[in-house]
Design an enzyme around this catalytic site. Structure first.
Site, PDB file in Angstrom:
ATOM      1  N   ALA A 145      17.948  76.220  44.633  1.00 39.45           N
ATOM      2  CA  ALA A 145      18.718  77.432  44.932  1.00 39.45           C
ATOM      3  C   ALA A 145      19.969  77.025  45.706  1.00 39.45           C
ATOM      4  CB  ALA A 145      17.874  78.402  45.742  1.00 39.45           C
ATOM      5  N   VAL A 203      17.410  72.887  48.127  1.00 38.63           N
ATOM      6  CA  VAL A 203      18.711  73.498  48.381  1.00 38.63           C
ATOM      7  C   VAL A 203      19.812  72.746  47.644  1.00 38.63           C
ATOM      8  CG1 VAL A 203      20.362  74.246  50.125  1.00 38.63           C
ATOM      9  CG2 VAL A 203      17.908  74.257  50.646  1.00 38.63           C
ATOM     10  N   LYS A 204      20.548  73.469  46.802  1.00 33.00           N
ATOM     11  CA  LYS A 204      21.683  72.873  46.091  1.00 33.00           C
ATOM     12  C   LYS A 204      22.905  72.861  47.006  1.00 33.00           C
ATOM     13  CE  LYS A 204      22.284  73.862  41.649  1.00 33.00           C
ATOM     14  NZ  LYS A 204      22.414  74.685  40.409  1.00 33.00           N
ATOM     15  N   ILE A 205      23.483  71.679  47.136  1.00 34.41           N
ATOM     16  CA  ILE A 205      24.640  71.462  48.004  1.00 34.41           C
ATOM     17  C   ILE A 205      25.762  70.853  47.154  1.00 34.41           C
ATOM     18  CG2 ILE A 205      25.522  70.213  50.014  1.00 34.41           C
ATOM     19  CD1 ILE A 205      23.446  72.171  50.894  1.00 34.41           C
ATOM     20  N   ASN A 210      19.555  69.086  46.474  1.00 36.06           N
ATOM     21  CA  ASN A 210      20.017  68.726  45.130  1.00 36.06           C
ATOM     22  C   ASN A 210      21.539  68.790  45.160  1.00 36.06           C
ATOM     23  OD1 ASN A 210      20.738  68.573  42.445  1.00 36.06           O
ATOM     24  ND2 ASN A 210      19.670  70.427  41.817  1.00 36.06           N
TER      25      ASN A 210
END
Length: 218
Positions: free
Chosen positions: A56, A82-84, A105
């Site tokens: 996300a 957590v998408k960064i 991610n």
């Protein structure tokens, strides 16, 4: 190779899970906005359905707010990753989150050096966007091949998610290169089953079976 679905559509995810082939999901606010539901609610629903990694994405771009938002997302469910984004502030955030045990991610990767920096920062996953590179007349899969080699050279535990996948050939090439994961739309997953000779073989088998039954007077 693991298969993730790139979607926020819960029905597609449920259908994919029924196939027994889906290992996780990647999603983002854009995908969720098409579903007409609250972002956090859908993330939790996906996590409860998949019971595997669910990426996300943060919407902040500065270090402090990315970290705060990442903590909030991670608190929603144990399966949240957590998408960064691949930025300087993003890598600072990844380093901090790694120290807190929060999985990340790193997204929007378009070359192997970016992936290497993300791995050094402690990213759980990196996501090279192969389709978007193809769109600008670059070979996206060449980047994946480079990342696989670099990670093998240095023993990085970061997993490679081949993202922005447009067709089955991307999936095949990812498997041949040894990528850890592909994240694909549901319609691409369905295409992986298809081959005209399979359809012809089934049709011939059924015709032969019908003839046999007729011969046996059934």
């Amino acid at each position: 190779m693991k298969i993730f679905l790139d979607t926020a559509n819960i029905e597609d995810i449920r259908e994919g899970m029924k196939l027994g082939l889906v290992d996780g999901v990647t999603t983002n606010p854009t995908l969720v906005s098409r579903e007409g539901v609250k972002f956090e609610d859908r993330v939790v629903e996906i996590c409860e359905t998949v019971k595997g990694p669910v990426s996300a994405e943060v919407t902040s771009t500065d270090y402090e707010n990315m970290v705060l938002q990442a903590r909030e997302l991670a608190s929603l469910n144990e399966h949240v990753v957590v998408k960064i984004p691949m930025t300087r502030d993003g890598m600072r955030a990844v380093k901090t989150l790694y120290g807190e045990g929060i999985k990340t991610n790193v997204t929007l990767i378009f070359n192997s050096l970016q992936a290497t920096l993300a791995a050094k920062a402690g990213a759980t996953y990196v996501s090279p966007f192969v389709g978007r590179l193809d769109d600008i007349a670059s070979n996206g899969m060449e980047i994946v091949e480079e990342i696989v080699r670099i990670f093998a050279n240095y023993g990085y535990s970061t997993e490679i998610i081949v993202a922005s996948v447009r067709h089955p050939m991307h999936v095949l090439e990812a498997a041949l290169m040894g990528a850890d994961i592909v994240t694909i739309p549901y319609e691409v997953l369905l295409k992986l089953f298809n081959h005209p000779l399979t359809d012809i073989g089934i049709e011939r088998f059924m015709d032969d079976w019908k003839r046999y039954q007729k011969q046996q007077g059934k």
